[in-house]
Scaffold this active site. Structure first.
Site, PDB file in Angstrom:
ATOM      1  N   LYS A  13       0.913  -1.264   0.089  1.00  0.00           N
ATOM      2  CA  LYS A  13       0.015   0.050   0.035  1.00  0.00           C
ATOM      3  C   LYS A  13       0.827   1.250  -0.067  1.00  0.00           C
ATOM      4  O   LYS A  13       0.513   2.217  -0.829  1.00  0.00           O
ATOM      5  CB  LYS A  13      -0.900   0.008   1.174  1.00  0.00           C
ATOM      6  CG  LYS A  13      -1.769  -1.233   1.295  1.00  0.00           C
ATOM      7  CD  LYS A  13      -2.718  -0.972   2.667  1.00  0.00           C
ATOM      8  CE  LYS A  13      -2.298  -1.228   3.956  1.00  0.00           C
ATOM      9  NZ  LYS A  13      -1.619  -2.351   4.250  1.00  0.00           N
ATOM     10  N   ARG A  88      -9.206   0.640   9.408  1.00  0.00           N
ATOM     11  CA  ARG A  88      -8.975  -0.584   9.632  1.00  0.00           C
ATOM     12  C   ARG A  88     -10.000  -1.362  10.427  1.00  0.00           C
ATOM     13  O   ARG A  88      -9.923  -2.536  10.847  1.00  0.00           O
ATOM     14  CB  ARG A  88      -7.625  -0.692  10.585  1.00  0.00           C
ATOM     15  CG  ARG A  88      -6.361  -0.866   9.843  1.00  0.00           C
ATOM     16  CD  ARG A  88      -5.265  -0.743  10.796  1.00  0.00           C
ATOM     17  NE  ARG A  88      -4.054  -1.547  10.378  1.00  0.00           N
ATOM     18  CZ  ARG A  88      -2.819  -0.781   9.772  1.00  0.00           C
ATOM     19  NH1 ARG A  88      -2.923   0.378   9.329  1.00  0.00           N
ATOM     20  NH2 ARG A  88      -1.922  -1.615   9.807  1.00  0.00           N
ATOM     21  N   ARG A 127      11.914  -6.239   4.321  1.00  0.00           N
ATOM     22  CA  ARG A 127      11.610  -4.766   4.102  1.00  0.00           C
ATOM     23  C   ARG A 127      12.281  -3.793   5.103  1.00  0.00           C
ATOM     24  O   ARG A 127      12.475  -4.135   6.106  1.00  0.00           O
ATOM     25  CB  ARG A 127      10.217  -4.585   3.827  1.00  0.00           C
ATOM     26  CG  ARG A 127       9.294  -4.183   5.162  1.00  0.00           C
ATOM     27  CD  ARG A 127       8.221  -3.855   4.945  1.00  0.00           C
ATOM     28  NE  ARG A 127       7.139  -3.685   5.920  1.00  0.00           N
ATOM     29  CZ  ARG A 127       6.056  -3.378   5.992  1.00  0.00           C
ATOM     30  NH1 ARG A 127       5.375  -2.983   4.674  1.00  0.00           N
ATOM     31  NH2 ARG A 127       5.441  -3.011   6.959  1.00  0.00           N
ATOM     32  N   ARG A 161      11.449  -2.042  10.906  1.00  0.00           N
ATOM     33  CA  ARG A 161      10.267  -1.835  11.739  1.00  0.00           C
ATOM     34  C   ARG A 161      10.594  -2.777  12.845  1.00  0.00           C
ATOM     35  O   ARG A 161      10.338  -3.976  12.434  1.00  0.00           O
ATOM     36  CB  ARG A 161       9.044  -1.591  10.887  1.00  0.00           C
ATOM     37  CG  ARG A 161       8.781  -0.277  10.191  1.00  0.00           C
ATOM     38  CD  ARG A 161       7.588  -0.443   9.388  1.00  0.00           C
ATOM     39  NE  ARG A 161       6.479  -1.056   9.990  1.00  0.00           N
ATOM     40  CZ  ARG A 161       5.198  -0.908   9.455  1.00  0.00           C
ATOM     41  NH1 ARG A 161       5.127  -0.256   8.370  1.00  0.00           N
ATOM     42  NH2 ARG A 161       4.111  -1.436   9.981  1.00  0.00           N
ATOM     43  N   ARG A 172      -0.279  -9.168  13.369  1.00  0.00           N
ATOM     44  CA  ARG A 172      -0.854  -8.202  12.178  1.00  0.00           C
ATOM     45  C   ARG A 172      -1.650  -8.849  11.461  1.00  0.00           C
ATOM     46  O   ARG A 172      -2.918  -8.185  10.913  1.00  0.00           O
ATOM     47  CB  ARG A 172       0.359  -7.527  11.665  1.00  0.00           C
ATOM     48  CG  ARG A 172       0.713  -6.499  12.882  1.00  0.00           C
ATOM     49  CD  ARG A 172       2.374  -5.941  12.389  1.00  0.00           C
ATOM     50  NE  ARG A 172       2.197  -4.944  10.905  1.00  0.00           N
ATOM     51  CZ  ARG A 172       3.112  -5.009   9.989  1.00  0.00           C
ATOM     52  NH1 ARG A 172       4.408  -5.678  10.446  1.00  0.00           N
ATOM     53  NH2 ARG A 172       3.058  -4.237   9.255  1.00  0.00           N
TER      54      ARG A 172
HETATM   55  P1  AMP Z   1       1.084   0.257   9.344  1.00  0.00           P
HETATM   56  O1  AMP Z   1       2.260   1.234   8.854  1.00  0.00           O
HETATM   57  O2  AMP Z   1      -0.101   0.776   8.405  1.00  0.00           O
HETATM   58  O3  AMP Z   1       1.300  -1.345   9.114  1.00  0.00           O
HETATM   59  O4  AMP Z   1       0.530   0.498  10.766  1.00  0.00           O
HETATM   60  C1  AMP Z   1       1.544   0.166  11.573  1.00  0.00           C
HETATM   61  C2  AMP Z   1       0.843  -0.126  13.201  1.00  0.00           C
HETATM   62  O5  AMP Z   1       0.339   1.037  13.464  1.00  0.00           O
HETATM   63  C3  AMP Z   1      -0.466  -1.067  13.387  1.00  0.00           C
HETATM   64  O6  AMP Z   1      -0.124  -2.352  13.298  1.00  0.00           O
HETATM   65  C4  AMP Z   1      -1.194  -0.487  14.269  1.00  0.00           C
HETATM   66  O7  AMP Z   1      -0.527  -0.654  15.668  1.00  0.00           O
HETATM   67  C5  AMP Z   1      -0.864   1.128  13.876  1.00  0.00           C
HETATM   68  N1  AMP Z   1      -2.095   1.503  13.356  1.00  0.00           N
HETATM   69  C6  AMP Z   1      -1.851   1.935  11.861  1.00  0.00           C
HETATM   70  N2  AMP Z   1      -3.117   2.370  11.354  1.00  0.00           N
HETATM   71  C7  AMP Z   1      -4.133   2.198  12.357  1.00  0.00           C
HETATM   72  C8  AMP Z   1      -5.422   2.326  12.189  1.00  0.00           C
HETATM   73  N3  AMP Z   1      -6.130   2.715  11.341  1.00  0.00           N
HETATM   74  N4  AMP Z   1      -6.135   1.864  13.291  1.00  0.00           N
HETATM   75  C9  AMP Z   1      -5.382   1.336  14.322  1.00  0.00           C
HETATM   76  N5  AMP Z   1      -4.047   1.126  14.426  1.00  0.00           N
HETATM   77  C10 AMP Z   1      -3.391   1.586  13.454  1.00  0.00           C
END
Ligand code: AMP
Length: 215
Positions: A13, A88, A127, A161, A172
């Site tokens: 994404k 989400r 990554r 990360r 996740r």
């Molecule tokens: P991402 O970079 O999108 O994979 O997000 C990394 C982490 O941030 C996720 O595993 C959640 O802990 C938190 N996070 C990101 N976006 C959301 C969201 N829309 N709702 C809740 N937690 C989020």
């Protein structure tokens, strides 16, 4: 044009959102990036959410909705946004509808990047991203073209990360299946959901997204 890019962790994404930003002058709003910036700032909120994020669980709807609303209300969002990693959960999807209505904005398309879970675990494991501009790379599939130098900004430092560790990755995916996948019927019912093949080559995925947008 306002878009949502949906898909499990590692679907690509962020990579595609950056391409759309450049091609269409849209702004990428990635809640994961915003929350990581908050943890890096060392604020009280940042400290509270870091452990949750590192474990692979979701931050509360209330916090994420507040974080995104500030950005949607900002002037840089007026030309259109790509939401990456938000919504989400069903409450987040409902809150998004309400905030778009408040700001007189419309959601044009929700693009689901369909992927194979086993292959994604492999993608996440390798990554990394540029510490300075956030451009994303992969040890096997998408290395910087000139040795250890970022293709986009020329910086030399990269970061991995904490939530790309195997236990957090497993969590996740479970969270995606249990809490995020249920929002698909929500957008399907509105007739704005398009599915694309997220396992194709990066350029082919971009081509498919462009075809959806052009429709
Ligand atoms: P991402 O970079 O999108 O994979 O997000 C990394 C982490 O941030 C996720 O595993 C959640 O802990 C938190 N996070 C990101 N976006 C959301 C969201 N829309 N709702 C809740 N937690 C989020």
């Amino acid at each position: 044009m306002n878009l949502i890019l949906l898909g499990p962790p590692g679907a690509g994404k962020g990579t595609q959102a950056k391409r759309l930003e450049q091609a269409h002058g849209l702004v990428q709003l990635a809640t994961g990036d915003m929350l990581r910036a908050e943890t890096a700032s060392g604020s009280g909120l940042g400290r509270r959410i870091k452990a949750v994020m590192d474990s692979g669980a979701l931050v509360s709807d209330e916090i994420v909705i507040e974080v995104i609303e500030t950005r949607i209300a900002g002037s840089d969002a007026k030309n259109g946004v790509i939401l990456d990693g938000f919504p989400r959960t069903i409450p987040q999807a409902e809150a998004l509808d309400a905030m778009l209505a408040r700001h007189e904005l419309k959601l044009d398309r929700v693009i689901l990047m369909e992927v194979d879970e086993a292959a994604l675990i492999d993608r996440l494991a390798g990554r990394f991203s540029c510490r300075s501009c956030g451009a994303s790379y992969h040890e096997r599939y998408n290395r910087p073209k000139q040795g250890g130098r970022c293709d986009v900004c020329g910086a030399f430092e990269f970061v991995y990360r904490p939530d790309d560790k195997p236990e957090a990755v497993a969590r996740r995916f479970a969270v995606y299946r249990e809490q995020t996948a249920p929002i698909l019927p929500y957008y399907e019912a509105k007739g704005i959901l398009s599915r694309i093949d997220g396992m194709a080559e990066i350029d082919e995925v971009t081509r498919q997204i462009e075809a959806v947008i052009a429709r």
